[in-house]
Every structure is written in C-alpha cells, then in structure tokens.
Design a protein around this motif. Structure first.
Motif, PDB file in Angstrom:
ATOM      1  N   VAL A  89      29.197 -42.809  17.885  1.00  0.00           N
ATOM      2  CA  VAL A  89      28.037 -42.344  18.639  1.00  0.00           C
ATOM      3  C   VAL A  89      27.554 -43.503  19.509  1.00  0.00           C
ATOM      4  O   VAL A  89      27.328 -44.602  19.000  1.00  0.00           O
ATOM      5  CB  VAL A  89      26.902 -41.894  17.698  1.00  0.00           C
ATOM      6  CG1 VAL A  89      25.688 -41.458  18.490  1.00  0.00           C
ATOM      7  CG2 VAL A  89      27.380 -40.779  16.777  1.00  0.00           C
ATOM      8  N   SER A  90      27.396 -43.275  20.787  1.00  0.00           N
ATOM      9  CA  SER A  90      26.974 -44.343  21.682  1.00  0.00           C
ATOM     10  C   SER A  90      25.580 -44.848  21.323  1.00  0.00           C
ATOM     11  O   SER A  90      24.651 -44.061  21.134  1.00  0.00           O
ATOM     12  CB  SER A  90      26.983 -43.856  23.133  1.00  0.00           C
ATOM     13  OG  SER A  90      26.405 -44.829  23.987  1.00  0.00           O
ATOM     14  N   PHE A  91      25.441 -46.178  21.247  1.00  0.00           N
ATOM     15  CA  PHE A  91      24.115 -46.763  21.068  1.00  0.00           C
ATOM     16  C   PHE A  91      23.641 -47.416  22.372  1.00  0.00           C
ATOM     17  O   PHE A  91      22.746 -48.261  22.369  1.00  0.00           O
ATOM     18  CB  PHE A  91      24.094 -47.765  19.904  1.00  0.00           C
ATOM     19  CG  PHE A  91      25.098 -48.895  19.985  1.00  0.00           C
ATOM     20  CD1 PHE A  91      24.768 -50.104  20.595  1.00  0.00           C
ATOM     21  CD2 PHE A  91      26.353 -48.774  19.417  1.00  0.00           C
ATOM     22  CE1 PHE A  91      25.679 -51.153  20.658  1.00  0.00           C
ATOM     23  CE2 PHE A  91      27.275 -49.824  19.464  1.00  0.00           C
ATOM     24  CZ  PHE A  91      26.929 -51.012  20.090  1.00  0.00           C
ATOM     25  N   PHE A  92      24.231 -47.017  23.481  1.00  0.00           N
ATOM     26  CA  PHE A  92      23.832 -47.553  24.780  1.00  0.00           C
ATOM     27  C   PHE A  92      22.348 -47.326  25.081  1.00  0.00           C
ATOM     28  O   PHE A  92      21.676 -48.245  25.577  1.00  0.00           O
ATOM     29  CB  PHE A  92      24.701 -46.954  25.890  1.00  0.00           C
ATOM     30  CG  PHE A  92      24.390 -47.488  27.263  1.00  0.00           C
ATOM     31  CD1 PHE A  92      24.695 -48.803  27.592  1.00  0.00           C
ATOM     32  CD2 PHE A  92      23.778 -46.693  28.212  1.00  0.00           C
ATOM     33  CE1 PHE A  92      24.405 -49.306  28.853  1.00  0.00           C
ATOM     34  CE2 PHE A  92      23.475 -47.188  29.471  1.00  0.00           C
ATOM     35  CZ  PHE A  92      23.796 -48.497  29.792  1.00  0.00           C
ATOM     36  N   PRO A  93      21.782 -46.137  24.798  1.00  0.00           N
ATOM     37  CA  PRO A  93      20.343 -45.955  25.053  1.00  0.00           C
ATOM     38  C   PRO A  93      19.485 -46.966  24.295  1.00  0.00           C
ATOM     39  O   PRO A  93      18.490 -47.477  24.835  1.00  0.00           O
ATOM     40  CB  PRO A  93      20.076 -44.524  24.574  1.00  0.00           C
ATOM     41  CG  PRO A  93      21.387 -43.833  24.689  1.00  0.00           C
ATOM     42  CD  PRO A  93      22.406 -44.879  24.327  1.00  0.00           C
ATOM     43  N   GLN A  94      19.860 -47.266  23.051  1.00  0.00           N
ATOM     44  CA  GLN A  94      19.085 -48.236  22.268  1.00  0.00           C
ATOM     45  C   GLN A  94      19.126 -49.627  22.897  1.00  0.00           C
ATOM     46  O   GLN A  94      18.170 -50.397  22.782  1.00  0.00           O
ATOM     47  CB  GLN A  94      19.603 -48.309  20.830  1.00  0.00           C
ATOM     48  CG  GLN A  94      19.194 -47.112  19.971  1.00  0.00           C
ATOM     49  CD  GLN A  94      20.245 -46.016  19.953  1.00  0.00           C
ATOM     50  OE1 GLN A  94      20.870 -45.741  20.983  1.00  0.00           O
ATOM     51  NE2 GLN A  94      20.457 -45.415  18.808  1.00  0.00           N
ATOM     52  N   GLU A 138      16.394 -42.629  21.317  1.00  0.00           N
ATOM     53  CA  GLU A 138      17.293 -41.488  21.423  1.00  0.00           C
ATOM     54  C   GLU A 138      17.458 -40.849  20.044  1.00  0.00           C
ATOM     55  O   GLU A 138      16.553 -40.872  19.231  1.00  0.00           O
ATOM     56  CB  GLU A 138      18.637 -41.954  21.998  1.00  0.00           C
ATOM     57  CG  GLU A 138      18.535 -42.412  23.442  1.00  0.00           C
ATOM     58  CD  GLU A 138      18.247 -41.275  24.419  1.00  0.00           C
ATOM     59  OE1 GLU A 138      18.788 -40.170  24.247  1.00  0.00           O
ATOM     60  OE2 GLU A 138      17.467 -41.509  25.375  1.00  0.00           O
ATOM     61  N   ASN A 139      18.624 -40.310  19.785  1.00  0.00           N
ATOM     62  CA  ASN A 139      18.901 -39.685  18.489  1.00  0.00           C
ATOM     63  C   ASN A 139      19.828 -40.578  17.681  1.00  0.00           C
ATOM     64  O   ASN A 139      21.050 -40.454  17.769  1.00  0.00           O
ATOM     65  CB  ASN A 139      19.544 -38.302  18.699  1.00  0.00           C
ATOM     66  CG  ASN A 139      18.601 -37.346  19.387  1.00  0.00           C
ATOM     67  OD1 ASN A 139      17.428 -37.266  19.032  1.00  0.00           O
ATOM     68  ND2 ASN A 139      19.109 -36.628  20.385  1.00  0.00           N
ATOM     69  N   PRO A 140      19.263 -41.491  16.905  1.00  0.00           N
ATOM     70  CA  PRO A 140      20.124 -42.410  16.140  1.00  0.00           C
ATOM     71  C   PRO A 140      20.845 -41.684  15.019  1.00  0.00           C
ATOM     72  O   PRO A 140      20.487 -40.571  14.622  1.00  0.00           O
ATOM     73  CB  PRO A 140      19.123 -43.429  15.578  1.00  0.00           C
ATOM     74  CG  PRO A 140      17.832 -42.685  15.500  1.00  0.00           C
ATOM     75  CD  PRO A 140      17.837 -41.727  16.662  1.00  0.00           C
ATOM     76  N   ARG A 141      21.862 -42.320  14.503  1.00  0.00           N
ATOM     77  CA  ARG A 141      22.613 -41.779  13.375  1.00  0.00           C
ATOM     78  C   ARG A 141      21.694 -41.566  12.169  1.00  0.00           C
ATOM     79  O   ARG A 141      20.835 -42.390  11.888  1.00  0.00           O
ATOM     80  CB  ARG A 141      23.693 -42.765  12.953  1.00  0.00           C
ATOM     81  CG  ARG A 141      24.923 -42.822  13.828  1.00  0.00           C
ATOM     82  CD  ARG A 141      25.819 -43.940  13.307  1.00  0.00           C
ATOM     83  NE  ARG A 141      27.171 -43.888  13.856  1.00  0.00           N
ATOM     84  CZ  ARG A 141      28.164 -43.180  13.347  1.00  0.00           C
ATOM     85  NH1 ARG A 141      27.946 -42.440  12.262  1.00  0.00           N
ATOM     86  NH2 ARG A 141      29.367 -43.196  13.894  1.00  0.00           N
ATOM     87  N   GLU A 142      21.952 -40.489  11.438  1.00  0.00           N
ATOM     88  CA  GLU A 142      21.259 -40.282  10.166  1.00  0.00           C
ATOM     89  C   GLU A 142      22.006 -40.961   9.031  1.00  0.00           C
ATOM     90  O   GLU A 142      21.422 -41.248   7.983  1.00  0.00           O
ATOM     91  CB  GLU A 142      21.126 -38.783   9.868  1.00  0.00           C
ATOM     92  CG  GLU A 142      20.175 -38.050  10.814  1.00  0.00           C
ATOM     93  CD  GLU A 142      19.956 -36.620  10.378  1.00  0.00           C
ATOM     94  OE1 GLU A 142      20.276 -36.306   9.211  1.00  0.00           O
ATOM     95  OE2 GLU A 142      19.473 -35.819  11.186  1.00  0.00           O
ATOM     96  N   TRP A 143      23.294 -41.206   9.229  1.00  0.00           N
ATOM     97  CA  TRP A 143      24.114 -41.851   8.211  1.00  0.00           C
ATOM     98  C   TRP A 143      25.365 -42.426   8.865  1.00  0.00           C
ATOM     99  O   TRP A 143      25.698 -42.083  10.001  1.00  0.00           O
ATOM    100  CB  TRP A 143      24.526 -40.855   7.113  1.00  0.00           C
ATOM    101  CG  TRP A 143      25.027 -39.528   7.635  1.00  0.00           C
ATOM    102  CD1 TRP A 143      24.310 -38.380   7.773  1.00  0.00           C
ATOM    103  CD2 TRP A 143      26.347 -39.221   8.115  1.00  0.00           C
ATOM    104  NE1 TRP A 143      25.085 -37.374   8.300  1.00  0.00           N
ATOM    105  CE2 TRP A 143      26.354 -37.867   8.521  1.00  0.00           C
ATOM    106  CE3 TRP A 143      27.523 -39.943   8.240  1.00  0.00           C
ATOM    107  CZ2 TRP A 143      27.473 -37.221   9.046  1.00  0.00           C
ATOM    108  CZ3 TRP A 143      28.655 -39.313   8.758  1.00  0.00           C
ATOM    109  CH2 TRP A 143      28.615 -37.963   9.145  1.00  0.00           C
ATOM    110  N   VAL A 144      26.021 -43.319   8.136  1.00  0.00           N
ATOM    111  CA  VAL A 144      27.343 -43.790   8.539  1.00  0.00           C
ATOM    112  C   VAL A 144      28.312 -43.501   7.399  1.00  0.00           C
ATOM    113  O   VAL A 144      27.926 -43.457   6.229  1.00  0.00           O
ATOM    114  CB  VAL A 144      27.369 -45.294   8.877  1.00  0.00           C
ATOM    115  CG1 VAL A 144      26.519 -45.590  10.086  1.00  0.00           C
ATOM    116  CG2 VAL A 144      26.942 -46.144   7.703  1.00  0.00           C
TER     117      VAL A 144
END
Length: 351
Positions: A261-266, A272-278
């Motif tokens: 999942v791109s973390f470019f916005p962060q 944005e919509n961060p990951r709920e889990w890895v």
C-alpha cells in the motif's frame, strides 16, 4: 523489491526469480535511470541486477549458499561492477567504493529522473573496524576490540555515507527534487547489546519479535516532507514499490498482484487510509535459522500468529506471555478477530 508478500514470490533462501517485476523494472519503465549499489546476495550471474531492472550496478556477493562468490565486503573487497570484477581494490574499503559509485551515478543523471537502490553492506557481521576506527590508539589492535565497539564504529560510518550522499544532492542543487528513504531489513545481531537509557537491549535478528522485525523508517524530501513529523502508521516492505511508483506517477499493472500500500500521501503529511494491519510470512527453507514456516498478522499493539498465539506487543515486546483465549479483555478479543481475518485471507496459499 517486488511489492509482494513472500508466499507469492519466494522460491528459496537468497533467491530472486528474475521473472519477477521489481521496483527497478517499474522505475525504468517510468523513464528513470536506475542504479543498484551495495549488497546483492541473490542467485544469478554477474548481470543479474540488470535483469532485475537496474541500468548500472556495483555489488558484493553474487549467488547464495556454497555457490556464492563472496570475498570481503569491507577491507580489500571483492566487488563486481556492470558485469565485471573490479581490479586494484587493495587498501580500499568496500562501503566507500559503493558510495562513490552511487554518487557518480547521481552526478551523471542529475538532470534526469533517477532511482538509486542502495542496500548497504554495513553494519553486518563480521564486525570489523572502519577506516575511522582508532584501532592503533595506545597499541590496541583490532583483535582486542569488542564486537560492540566495532559495531558502533560501523553504525557511525553508515551515518557518514548518508551524509556524503546528502551533501552530493545539495552540491548538485537537486535535494529538493529527491526523496530519500532510509530503513533496515531486520533487527541487530543477537551478540550486540545496545543501550536505551538505562535499559539494555539485545539484538533479535532472525527472530519474529519486535527486536528482530520492527525497524526505523526515515523519509526526507526537502521542502515536501513535514519537518520533524513522526507517524505511527504501519508500513512494511511490500509498500515500497507502490510508493515509489506513485511518486513517479507510474501506473502499475493490475495483472500482477501487489500486496503493498503506497505511503506516499503520508510522506506529504496527509491523513489518508493507513494500513489496519501488516502480514508477515517467513519460510526460511534451510537458511540456517530454522526450517519452520512462520506467519503472523499485527497492528501497532497486537500480534497474532497462525499458531493461535496472541501477544500484547505494547506491554510484552519480547512475546513472553501469550494472551489466553479464556482470559482476554474485549480489546484483545476484538484484535484477535481482526487479525484472524487477515491471516485467513492468505491461509490457502502454498509456497
């Protein structure tokens, strides 16, 4: 490099299937000049990095296992560059050779889009003095220095190399156009004991605890990344390919699965919509650590293995006390249910 979890692309320890698409391939397709400098340690011939999408490459350790061509990565190194073995490296220090190669590439392509992948050989066993180590001070020889002393010097040399690269970007006037991402692939070796205040922390490399798997990620893009911002959003290595693709405005094929999942916005300070889990799958396949396959899913606080063991990482970072199903709080129950769904989404996939 591939944006995929290991169960999709892992064929064996120290092996990269060169039919896999890497972020080198993606960036090259997007018009970027691509470079790899540092550690390879993957099977293939001397042009394997080129087949993985890198226009130019300078590396130590081709192949894996008993078939690997290694030699020293530090003093008097064995290094291959663009398909040929480098000569006249006596009295040279490997990390300096890799840094010089990367900065030459940056200088060459300063007016073009470029992508540099720099998997450093530092700070890895064997822990050896660096050119900056005071090994002759008071007649103290290298053999008398402790691993912790040499390790500390190696970490300082990592910082020095990063400084050289940043200085080069500043000198060329392209710092504001360049995103720097700095991280590491695993925790410190178990023989290294570090101090955090009064607390002693033993390295956990090869383990799946936070001491072995949770590492720093530092991002800097002058004038773009918010200065001093700390984010608690979850990121894992599958996220790097979609992130650099978004940075370069490069569309990704929907045919090949992307788990990241791109973390470019962060990076721009956006919510944005961060990951709920890895999710993590580790199948050593005779790596020397273990032959046992391990899978887990986690969020910032809770971690669930496919064995059913749940840990409250916030209060039990070394995973000494699994949370019993018969005696768990509502928060633990909710976390177990969420993470079980994550594990179940991958449970039928075979290596």
């Amino acid at each position: 490099m591939t944006g995929q979890y290991n169960f999709r692309n892992y064929t064996g320890w120290g092996t990269l299937d060169l039919h896999q698409r890497t972020f080198g391939d993606v960036m090259k397709k997007g018009g970027y000049a691509t470079c790899l400098s540092g550690k390879w340690q993957l099977k293939g011939d001397l042009n394997a990095p080129q087949k993985a999408g890198f226009d130019e490459y300078c590396f130590w350790n081709i192949g894996s296992g008993f078939a690997a061509i290694k030699g020293s990565r530090y003093a008097n190194p064995t290094i291959y560059q663009n398909g040929k073995k480098l000569k006249n490296l006596e009295n040279k220090y490997g990390p300096d050779v890799f840094c010089e190669f990367a900065t030459r590439f940056i200088t060459k392509h300063r007016n073009d889009p470029f992508f540099v992948y720099y998997p450093m050989v530092l700070p890895h066993r064997p822990f050896r003095p660096t050119p900056d180590s005071l090994i002759n001070s008071e007649n103290t020889g290298a053999s008398e220095r402790s691993s912790n002393q040499n390790f500390a010097d190696m970490v300082a040399y990592v910082d020095k190399i990063v400084g050289c690269i940043v200085d080069k970007l500043d000198t060329l006037g392209i710092r504001e156009n360049t995103l720097i991402l700095f991280t590491t692939d695993n925790g410190t070796h178990e023989q290294i004991v570090s101090k955090l205040g009064k607390v002693s922390i033993r390295g956990g490399k090869g383990q799946t605890t936070d001491a072995g798997t949770r590492v720093p990620l530092i991002a800097n893009w002058k004038g773009h990344t918010p200065e001093g911002m700390i984010s608690n959003d979850l990121v894992d290595f599958t996220d790097f390919l979609p992130t650099v693709a978004e940075l370069g405005d490069i569309p990704l094929s929907t045919v090949i699965p992307i788990d990241g999942v791109s973390f470019f916005p962060q990076l721009l300070g956006k919510q944005e919509n961060p990951r709920e889990w890895v999710f993590c799958s580790f199948n050593p396949k005779k790596s020397g650590y273990s032959n046992k396959e391990i899978r887990f899913a986690r969020d910032q606080r809770w971690k669930l293995y496919d064995s059913g063991q749940l840990f409250d990482i916030k209060n039990d970072p070394l995973e000494s006390h699994p949370v019993s199903k018969n005696n768990q709080t509502p928060k633990a129950t909710s976390a177990r249910q969420k993470l079980q769904k994550a594990l179940a989404s991958y449970q039928h996939v075979e290596y």
